[in-house]
Write a protein that holds these residues in place. Sequence first.
Motif, PDB file in Angstrom:
ATOM      1  N   LEU A   1       0.845  -1.190   0.000  1.00  0.00           N
ATOM      2  CA  LEU A   1       0.000   0.000   0.000  1.00  0.00           C
ATOM      3  C   LEU A   1       0.881   1.241   0.000  1.00  0.00           C
ATOM      4  O   LEU A   1       1.833   1.334   0.784  1.00  0.00           O
ATOM      5  CB  LEU A   1      -0.893   0.012   1.239  1.00  0.00           C
ATOM      6  N   ALA A   2       0.567   2.216  -0.868  1.00  0.00           N
ATOM      7  CA  ALA A   2       1.317   3.470  -0.935  1.00  0.00           C
ATOM      8  C   ALA A   2       0.371   4.644  -0.698  1.00  0.00           C
ATOM      9  O   ALA A   2      -0.767   4.641  -1.177  1.00  0.00           O
ATOM     10  CB  ALA A   2       2.009   3.613  -2.290  1.00  0.00           C
ATOM     11  N   LEU A   3       0.879   5.656   0.036  1.00  0.00           N
ATOM     12  CA  LEU A   3       0.115   6.860   0.357  1.00  0.00           C
ATOM     13  C   LEU A   3       0.908   8.085  -0.056  1.00  0.00           C
ATOM     14  O   LEU A   3       2.127   8.116   0.093  1.00  0.00           O
ATOM     15  CB  LEU A   3      -0.154   6.968   1.866  1.00  0.00           C
ATOM     16  N   ASP A   4       0.205   9.116  -0.524  1.00  0.00           N
ATOM     17  CA  ASP A   4       0.892  10.376  -0.814  1.00  0.00           C
ATOM     18  C   ASP A   4      -0.035  11.551  -0.552  1.00  0.00           C
ATOM     19  O   ASP A   4      -1.200  11.525  -0.925  1.00  0.00           O
ATOM     20  CB  ASP A   4       1.380  10.433  -2.256  1.00  0.00           C
ATOM     21  N   ALA A   5       0.528  12.592   0.079  1.00  0.00           N
ATOM     22  CA  ALA A   5      -0.212  13.838   0.323  1.00  0.00           C
ATOM     23  C   ALA A   5       0.730  15.023   0.159  1.00  0.00           C
ATOM     24  O   ALA A   5       0.571  16.044   0.802  1.00  0.00           O
ATOM     25  CB  ALA A   5      -0.825  13.829   1.715  1.00  0.00           C
ATOM     26  N   SER A   6       1.719  14.887  -0.717  1.00  0.00           N
ATOM     27  CA  SER A   6       2.794  15.874  -0.833  1.00  0.00           C
ATOM     28  C   SER A   6       2.422  17.107  -1.640  1.00  0.00           C
ATOM     29  O   SER A   6       3.157  18.085  -1.655  1.00  0.00           O
ATOM     30  CB  SER A   6       4.027  15.220  -1.471  1.00  0.00           C
ATOM     31  N   SER A   7       1.261  17.059  -2.326  1.00  0.00           N
ATOM     32  CA  SER A   7       0.871  18.169  -3.196  1.00  0.00           C
ATOM     33  C   SER A   7      -0.566  18.572  -2.862  1.00  0.00           C
ATOM     34  O   SER A   7      -1.064  18.286  -1.771  1.00  0.00           O
ATOM     35  CB  SER A   7       0.988  17.752  -4.658  1.00  0.00           C
ATOM     36  N   SER A   8      -1.254  19.201  -3.796  1.00  0.00           N
ATOM     37  CA  SER A   8      -2.652  19.573  -3.571  1.00  0.00           C
ATOM     38  C   SER A   8      -3.571  18.365  -3.619  1.00  0.00           C
ATOM     39  O   SER A   8      -4.759  18.462  -3.280  1.00  0.00           O
ATOM     40  CB  SER A   8      -3.097  20.593  -4.625  1.00  0.00           C
TER      41      SER A   8
ATOM     42  N   HIS B   1      -7.069   8.863  -6.683  1.00  0.00           N
ATOM     43  CA  HIS B   1      -6.392  10.159  -6.699  1.00  0.00           C
ATOM     44  C   HIS B   1      -7.452  11.243  -6.616  1.00  0.00           C
ATOM     45  O   HIS B   1      -8.394  11.257  -7.414  1.00  0.00           O
ATOM     46  CB  HIS B   1      -5.580  10.306  -7.994  1.00  0.00           C
ATOM     47  N   GLU B   2      -7.340  12.132  -5.632  1.00  0.00           N
ATOM     48  CA  GLU B   2      -8.300  13.215  -5.456  1.00  0.00           C
ATOM     49  C   GLU B   2      -7.563  14.517  -5.206  1.00  0.00           C
ATOM     50  O   GLU B   2      -6.621  14.553  -4.407  1.00  0.00           O
ATOM     51  CB  GLU B   2      -9.230  12.945  -4.264  1.00  0.00           C
ATOM     52  N   VAL B   3      -7.963  15.571  -5.895  1.00  0.00           N
ATOM     53  CA  VAL B   3      -7.438  16.906  -5.612  1.00  0.00           C
ATOM     54  C   VAL B   3      -8.218  17.431  -4.410  1.00  0.00           C
ATOM     55  O   VAL B   3      -9.422  17.700  -4.506  1.00  0.00           O
ATOM     56  CB  VAL B   3      -7.584  17.835  -6.823  1.00  0.00           C
ATOM     57  N   THR B   4      -7.528  17.543  -3.272  1.00  0.00           N
ATOM     58  CA  THR B   4      -8.197  17.859  -2.008  1.00  0.00           C
ATOM     59  C   THR B   4      -7.408  18.914  -1.229  1.00  0.00           C
ATOM     60  O   THR B   4      -6.877  18.630  -0.150  1.00  0.00           O
ATOM     61  CB  THR B   4      -8.326  16.605  -1.135  1.00  0.00           C
ATOM     62  N   PRO B   5      -7.265  20.128  -1.739  1.00  0.00           N
ATOM     63  CA  PRO B   5      -6.513  21.149  -1.008  1.00  0.00           C
ATOM     64  C   PRO B   5      -7.075  21.339   0.402  1.00  0.00           C
ATOM     65  O   PRO B   5      -8.279  21.466   0.593  1.00  0.00           O
ATOM     66  CB  PRO B   5      -6.716  22.416  -1.858  1.00  0.00           C
TER      67      PRO B   5
ATOM     68  N   LEU C   1      -7.399  11.182   3.548  1.00  0.00           N
ATOM     69  CA  LEU C   1      -6.383  10.162   3.248  1.00  0.00           C
ATOM     70  C   LEU C   1      -6.774   8.777   3.766  1.00  0.00           C
ATOM     71  O   LEU C   1      -6.783   7.801   3.001  1.00  0.00           O
ATOM     72  CB  LEU C   1      -5.026  10.586   3.814  1.00  0.00           C
ATOM     73  N   MET C   2      -7.081   8.644   5.041  1.00  0.00           N
ATOM     74  CA  MET C   2      -7.398   7.316   5.573  1.00  0.00           C
ATOM     75  C   MET C   2      -8.724   6.760   5.043  1.00  0.00           C
ATOM     76  O   MET C   2      -8.803   5.552   4.763  1.00  0.00           O
ATOM     77  CB  MET C   2      -7.379   7.349   7.096  1.00  0.00           C
ATOM     78  N   PRO C   3      -9.774   7.579   4.859  1.00  0.00           N
ATOM     79  CA  PRO C   3     -10.960   7.031   4.193  1.00  0.00           C
ATOM     80  C   PRO C   3     -10.666   6.499   2.789  1.00  0.00           C
ATOM     81  O   PRO C   3     -11.249   5.494   2.372  1.00  0.00           O
ATOM     82  CB  PRO C   3     -11.916   8.223   4.156  1.00  0.00           C
ATOM     83  N   MET C   4      -9.768   7.148   2.079  1.00  0.00           N
ATOM     84  CA  MET C   4      -9.393   6.648   0.755  1.00  0.00           C
ATOM     85  C   MET C   4      -8.716   5.290   0.856  1.00  0.00           C
ATOM     86  O   MET C   4      -8.926   4.409   0.010  1.00  0.00           O
ATOM     87  CB  MET C   4      -8.481   7.655   0.044  1.00  0.00           C
ATOM     88  N   VAL C   5      -7.898   5.111   1.899  1.00  0.00           N
ATOM     89  CA  VAL C   5      -7.269   3.808   2.121  1.00  0.00           C
ATOM     90  C   VAL C   5      -8.333   2.743   2.367  1.00  0.00           C
ATOM     91  O   VAL C   5      -8.300   1.654   1.769  1.00  0.00           O
ATOM     92  CB  VAL C   5      -6.289   3.873   3.310  1.00  0.00           C
ATOM     93  N   ASP C   6      -9.286   3.052   3.235  1.00  0.00           N
ATOM     94  CA  ASP C   6     -10.354   2.097   3.537  1.00  0.00           C
ATOM     95  C   ASP C   6     -11.147   1.754   2.275  1.00  0.00           C
ATOM     96  O   ASP C   6     -11.477   0.580   2.049  1.00  0.00           O
ATOM     97  CB  ASP C   6     -11.295   2.682   4.591  1.00  0.00           C
ATOM     98  N   GLU C   7     -11.451   2.758   1.469  1.00  0.00           N
ATOM     99  CA  GLU C   7     -12.215   2.522   0.240  1.00  0.00           C
ATOM    100  C   GLU C   7     -11.434   1.645  -0.736  1.00  0.00           C
ATOM    101  O   GLU C   7     -12.005   0.752  -1.382  1.00  0.00           O
ATOM    102  CB  GLU C   7     -12.560   3.861  -0.414  1.00  0.00           C
TER     103      GLU C   7
END
Length: 232
Positions: free
Chosen positions: A6-13, A33-37, A44-50
């Motif tokens: 599993l990979a996670l990223d929140a480094s940008s918008s 992938h979601e643009v979530t400024p 992030l964690m709900p996306m992991v669960d989904e």
Amino acid sequence: MSLHLLALDASSSACSVALLRQDGGTSECLARHEVTPRAHTRRLMPMVDELLADAQITPATLDAIAFGQGPGSFTGLRIAAGAAQGLAFGLDCPLLGISTLKALALQAHRRFHFRHIVTALDARMGEIYGATWHCLSDSVSLKRAEAVLAPEAFHLPEDEIDWVGVGSGFTLWERFAPTVQVRMSQHLDNLEPRAEEMAWLAADDFAAGLGLAAHQAQPVYLRNDVAWKKPV
């Protein structure tokens, strides 16, 4: 040998998550992938669960966790690192930090078949995070080290290669030196790092035994001072 990474990223918008499944000679990568400024913590964690629900697996199935370790948004890097560390600690599995610039280079190579790539992300304060790469058959080799610097101070390696630039740092295109601009056939400033490429890179690192304990993997900021201070 099978692998669930599993990979996670929140480094940008954007927030992004990816699940790489390998079994024998087959590989599959599921990604979101979601643009979530300003909503990274909430999404992030709900996306992991989904994503895990879509893949019909539980977290206990995971063999390793990867995250975008930077450079990038200071807040976003800390969010992704904290989430990845928590997962890796709870699952007692290895953690792998992946360069956002390297993942960006791999994305450009896989999507557009670019081979000689300059990655540059907007570092704010009039600077960029930059590096240069050579890519071939999904392999990414660093040619000039990652650094934070003004666009005017960025220089290409001494060779006869035509380079392509990718990343938000190229919104500052007019500030790059003419000697750099003339050697770049094109630049795309709308690409951002994604967890999908981080998953593929992390799988190689995992196979090479580069996984770390949860507490050992840390964000890479490049800039020592993470807060801007008004000049006196």
